[in-house]
Design an enzyme around this catalytic site. Structure first.
Site, PDB file in Angstrom:
ATOM      1  N   LYS A  68       4.986   6.330   2.308  1.00 33.27           N
ATOM      2  CA  LYS A  68       3.705   5.611   2.301  1.00 33.27           C
ATOM      3  C   LYS A  68       3.768   4.387   3.196  1.00 33.27           C
ATOM      4  CE  LYS A  68       0.642   3.144  -0.952  1.00 33.27           C
ATOM      5  NZ  LYS A  68      -0.691   3.473  -0.410  1.00 33.27           N
ATOM      6  N   LYS A 106       9.629   1.493   5.530  1.00 31.81           N
ATOM      7  CA  LYS A 106      10.297   2.377   6.483  1.00 31.81           C
ATOM      8  C   LYS A 106      10.929   1.595   7.632  1.00 31.81           C
ATOM      9  CE  LYS A 106       6.421   4.521   7.139  1.00 31.81           C
ATOM     10  NZ  LYS A 106       5.677   3.895   6.042  1.00 31.81           N
ATOM     11  N   LYS A 112       1.810   0.582  15.689  1.00 31.45           N
ATOM     12  CA  LYS A 112       1.946  -0.874  15.618  1.00 31.45           C
ATOM     13  C   LYS A 112       3.164  -1.361  16.406  1.00 31.45           C
ATOM     14  CE  LYS A 112       1.936  -1.337  11.019  1.00 31.45           C
ATOM     15  NZ  LYS A 112       1.629   0.050  10.565  1.00 31.45           N
ATOM     16  N   ASP A 141       1.780   8.215   6.750  1.00 29.64           N
ATOM     17  CA  ASP A 141       1.575   9.437   6.015  1.00 29.64           C
ATOM     18  C   ASP A 141       1.432  10.610   6.967  1.00 29.64           C
ATOM     19  OD1 ASP A 141       1.258   7.762   3.591  1.00 29.64           O
ATOM     20  OD2 ASP A 141      -0.459   7.073   4.723  1.00 29.64           O
TER      21      ASP A 141
HETATM   22  N1  LIG Z   1      14.052  -4.256  -0.065  1.00 24.07           N
HETATM   23  C1  LIG Z   1      13.106  -5.122   0.253  1.00 24.07           C
HETATM   24  N2  LIG Z   1      13.037  -6.347  -0.348  1.00 24.07           N
HETATM   25  C2  LIG Z   1      12.056  -7.221  -0.018  1.00 24.07           C
HETATM   26  N3  LIG Z   1      11.088  -6.980   0.891  1.00 24.07           N
HETATM   27  C3  LIG Z   1      11.090  -5.785   1.515  1.00 24.07           C
HETATM   28  C4  LIG Z   1      12.088  -4.810   1.242  1.00 24.07           C
HETATM   29  N4  LIG Z   1      11.824  -3.718   2.024  1.00 24.07           N
HETATM   30  C5  LIG Z   1      10.725  -4.034   2.743  1.00 24.07           C
HETATM   31  N5  LIG Z   1      10.267  -5.267   2.447  1.00 24.07           N
HETATM   32  C6  LIG Z   1       9.077  -5.936   3.015  1.00 24.07           C
HETATM   33  O1  LIG Z   1       7.968  -5.080   2.886  1.00 24.07           O
HETATM   34  C7  LIG Z   1       7.094  -5.218   3.995  1.00 24.07           C
HETATM   35  C8  LIG Z   1       6.703  -3.842   4.500  1.00 24.07           C
HETATM   36  O2  LIG Z   1       7.845  -3.191   5.009  1.00 24.07           O
HETATM   37  P1  LIG Z   1       7.782  -2.294   6.337  1.00 24.07           P
HETATM   38  O3  LIG Z   1       9.193  -1.981   6.714  1.00 24.07           O
HETATM   39  O4  LIG Z   1       6.913  -2.917   7.380  1.00 24.07           O
HETATM   40  O5  LIG Z   1       7.062  -0.987   5.771  1.00 24.07           O
HETATM   41  P2  LIG Z   1       6.581   0.326   6.557  1.00 24.07           P
HETATM   42  O6  LIG Z   1       7.344   0.387   7.840  1.00 24.07           O
HETATM   43  O7  LIG Z   1       6.921   1.440   5.613  1.00 24.07           O
HETATM   44  O8  LIG Z   1       5.105   0.183   6.752  1.00 24.07           O
HETATM   45  C9  LIG Z   1       7.842  -6.024   5.050  1.00 24.07           C
HETATM   46  O9  LIG Z   1       7.203  -7.260   5.252  1.00 24.07           O
HETATM   47  C10 LIG Z   1       9.245  -6.185   4.494  1.00 24.07           C
HETATM   48  O10 LIG Z   1       9.796  -7.463   4.690  1.00 24.07           O
HETATM   49  N1  LIG Z   2      -1.678  -7.535  -6.991  1.00 22.69           N
HETATM   50  C1  LIG Z   2      -0.798  -6.548  -7.203  1.00 22.69           C
HETATM   51  N2  LIG Z   2       0.207  -6.708  -8.119  1.00 22.69           N
HETATM   52  C2  LIG Z   2       1.112  -5.722  -8.336  1.00 22.69           C
HETATM   53  N3  LIG Z   2       1.106  -4.536  -7.691  1.00 22.69           N
HETATM   54  C3  LIG Z   2       0.138  -4.314  -6.782  1.00 22.69           C
HETATM   55  C4  LIG Z   2      -0.864  -5.292  -6.489  1.00 22.69           C
HETATM   56  N4  LIG Z   2      -1.696  -4.773  -5.543  1.00 22.69           N
HETATM   57  C5  LIG Z   2      -1.227  -3.536  -5.265  1.00 22.69           C
HETATM   58  N5  LIG Z   2      -0.121  -3.251  -5.989  1.00 22.69           N
HETATM   59  C6  LIG Z   2       0.662  -2.003  -5.954  1.00 22.69           C
HETATM   60  O1  LIG Z   2       1.011  -1.725  -4.614  1.00 22.69           O
HETATM   61  C7  LIG Z   2       1.011  -0.327  -4.362  1.00 22.69           C
HETATM   62  C8  LIG Z   2       0.269  -0.042  -3.087  1.00 22.69           C
HETATM   63  O2  LIG Z   2      -1.104  -0.371  -3.249  1.00 22.69           O
HETATM   64  P1  LIG Z   2      -2.261   0.517  -2.618  1.00 22.69           P
HETATM   65  O3  LIG Z   2      -3.532   0.023  -3.202  1.00 22.69           O
HETATM   66  O4  LIG Z   2      -1.943   1.971  -2.766  1.00 22.69           O
HETATM   67  O5  LIG Z   2      -2.144   0.117  -1.083  1.00 22.69           O
HETATM   68  P2  LIG Z   2      -2.966   0.693   0.181  1.00 22.69           P
HETATM   69  O6  LIG Z   2      -4.199   1.343  -0.338  1.00 22.69           O
HETATM   70  O7  LIG Z   2      -3.230  -0.500   1.025  1.00 22.69           O
HETATM   71  O8  LIG Z   2      -2.031   1.655   0.858  1.00 22.69           O
HETATM   72  C9  LIG Z   2       0.360   0.335  -5.570  1.00 22.69           C
HETATM   73  O9  LIG Z   2       1.318   1.133  -6.248  1.00 22.69           O
HETATM   74  C10 LIG Z   2      -0.154  -0.821  -6.425  1.00 22.69           C
HETATM   75  O10 LIG Z   2       0.062  -0.634  -7.804  1.00 22.69           O
HETATM   76 MG   LIG Z   3       6.645   0.539   9.767  1.00 21.36          MG
HETATM   77 MG   LIG Z   4      -4.912   3.248  -0.057  1.00 20.56          MG
END
Ligand SMILES: Nc1ncnc2c1ncn2[C@@H]1O[C@H](COP(=O)(O)OP(=O)(O)O)[C@@H](O)[C@H]1O
Ligand SMILES: Nc1ncnc2c1ncn2[C@@H]1O[C@H](COP(=O)(O)OP(=O)(O)O)[C@@H](O)[C@H]1O
Ligand SMILES: [Mg+2]
Ligand SMILES: [Mg+2]
Ligand code: SF4
Ligand code: SF4
Lengths: 266, 266
Positions: B10, B15, B41, B126
């Site tokens: 997701k 990732k 991105k 996704d």
């Molecule tokens: N293990 C972790 N502990 C704390 N923050 C995390 C961890 N893994 C990811 N993050 C944070 O979550 C955010 C989203 O991660 P990202 O790698 O950009 O996700 P994706 O590439 O799946 O979209 C980033 O800002 C990153 O710093």
């Molecule tokens: N304010 C919040 N506090 C705790 N968990 C949250 C909060 N907002 C979102 N989440 C959690 O983060 C995850 C990703 O949210 P989601 O709404 O699916 O993101 P997006 O639609 O942007 O991909 C979900 O599992 C949700 O429960």
């Molecule tokens: Mg990414």
């Molecule tokens: Mg969504």
């Protein structure tokens, strides 16, 4: 005072949870609300429907020619009308194009959808292609909001999205911060909003109730209406309904965003 | 023992942070590593390059016909070769198709890329379309991993992605859990992995160091090599390199996933 808004932001930042909780909050407040999930995962409205996924417009269209309102629009918690666009079969075909097809279908089978007080488009992750900004380009949406946390990656994505909006001449209603427990997150989100010429219209704390209600298949508004976090969504819903500001945002360049981010890093 | 892996999951699940930290860990261990960022991105390699974004293949291709290796492949921390596919201009054009173009370009300008010990594809959110599974379909990748947390939405996405893999006949190397501090997260991720016939190959705790190093523009391996979380990435890197299991996963149906999720909700 009709509102047709779209919520953008990095994948996973909380667009669907925010959209469904806000929809629920407005509905509890007597408003007529519709939620249109544009993510191919069709997961926007699940927590308004007791944890169940509904048939999507694109799925139904593949099965029969004459889609009817009852096939794809379902009433969820508080009477929120829920529709999911759906997507192509995973691994095949084009997701973005489907959004246009689905919304054209909506207009045909439920032309009165514009009578709702609030229509929320929950739009997939990032503005990567023509397809995903379809709701804006086609003029279906008149207000956009961007969700971010205080983490670098979501801010980077938010900034990118604002760049995309500028390119198509779309103004911004505001930034919403959905906390991920990063350091001094609210201040950073506030300064970011300010620097791009917009404003932080809401701050949602990270609350385990959001996760646990979701596991059970509900919004916090339905499952824990008296919780603090339910109150936050209620307030945000009111603020969104009342908001009339719209600005042409001025995205930061990479260096400025990095500097801003570093400034809050310890 | 060459590895060409792709990390799915997701949006926002981690990732890019996981890919870059694992790449750094392997490189510190003397391996030759390449990271290919497939997200429009172009944010996969930023933390390996001191916080800077590099020119993307698609951007450079728009400017000149004869792209050279030096234009798009950059050495980052520990000598990791970094490349970013890039995307269409936000709001216009097709993202997925670009991945294919970029990888064909890579093969032309740097055919020896296959000599690396580890090649990691960081793939966008996704599996929504033909484009984003291009690396698999084209046979560029020979092992896939799926990242999830114990939250419902990431699990739902992971399950969907596995369904997508099945459809194109791709086997799964394993599930990695990146914690979001949900209740009994590791147990849930383990049971999920088990139930789909795979295994949980790694568990990464949520650690504020990941966020703060990222704000400064670094992996934790570079900025905080002696931290506990750096140790976690090192171990995961070793486990991935050693892993030879691959299974045809059997995704859960919606009801089974909901039941599983509820089971861990309090
Ligand atoms: N293990 C972790 N502990 C704390 N923050 C995390 C961890 N893994 C990811 N993050 C944070 O979550 C955010 C989203 O991660 P990202 O790698 O950009 O996700 P994706 O590439 O799946 O979209 C980033 O800002 C990153 O710093
Ligand atoms: N304010 C919040 N506090 C705790 N968990 C949250 C909060 N907002 C979102 N989440 C959690 O983060 C995850 C990703 O949210 P989601 O709404 O699916 O993101 P997006 O639609 O942007 O991909 C979900 O599992 C949700 O429960
Ligand atoms: Mg990414
Ligand atoms: Mg969504
Ligand atoms: S325009 Fe967008 S949605 Fe359509 S195929 Fe291209 S990337 Fe996918
Ligand atoms: S236009 Fe976009 S959604 Fe369609 S196949 Fe290409 S990448 Fe996928």
């Amino acid at each position: 005072m009709k509102k047709i808004i779209a919520i953008y932001g990095k994948g996973g930042i909380g667009k669907s949870s925010t959209a469904s909780n806000i929809a629920a909050a407005c509905a509890m407040n007597g408003k007529k609300v519709m939620l249109i999930g544009c993510d191919p995962k069709s997961d926007s409205s699940i927590t308004l429907l007791g944890g169940k996924r509904i048939p999507t417009v694109l799925d139904v269209l593949r099965e029969k020619k004459n889609v009817e309102k009852e096939d794809v629009i379902f009433e969820g918690f508080g009477g929120v009308k829920c529709m999911e666009v759906g997507g192509p079969e995973p691994g095949v075909g084009c997701a973005g194009r489907g959004i246009i097809v689905a919304i054209e279908t909506l207009k045909k089978i439920y032309p009165e959808y514009l009578d709702n007080d609030l229509i929320i488009y929950d739009v997939p992750g990032d503005v990567v292609c023509g397809g995903f900004v379809a709701p804006i380009k086609k003029g279906f949406v008149n207000e956009v909001y961007v969700l971010t946390s205080g983490e670098y990656m979501p801010l980077y994505a938010a900034n990118n999205i604002c760049r995309g909006f500028n390119k198509i001449g779309m103004e911004l209603g505001g930034i919403i911060c959905n906390s991920r427990n990063a350091d001094r997150e609210k201040e950073l989100a506030e300064e970011f909003s300010d620097r791009i010429g917009s404003k932080l219209i809401g701050y949602i704390p990270k609350d385990p109730l959001v996760q646990s209600c979701e596991r059970d298949g509900f919004s916090v508004l339905e499952k824990a209406p008296d919780s603090e976090i339910a109150g936050v969504y209620k307030q945000l819903a009111e603020d969104l309904l009342a908001n009339t500001d719209r600005v042409k945002a001025t995205p930061l360049d990479d260096d400025a965003l990095r500097e801003l981010s570093k400034k809050y890093s310890d």
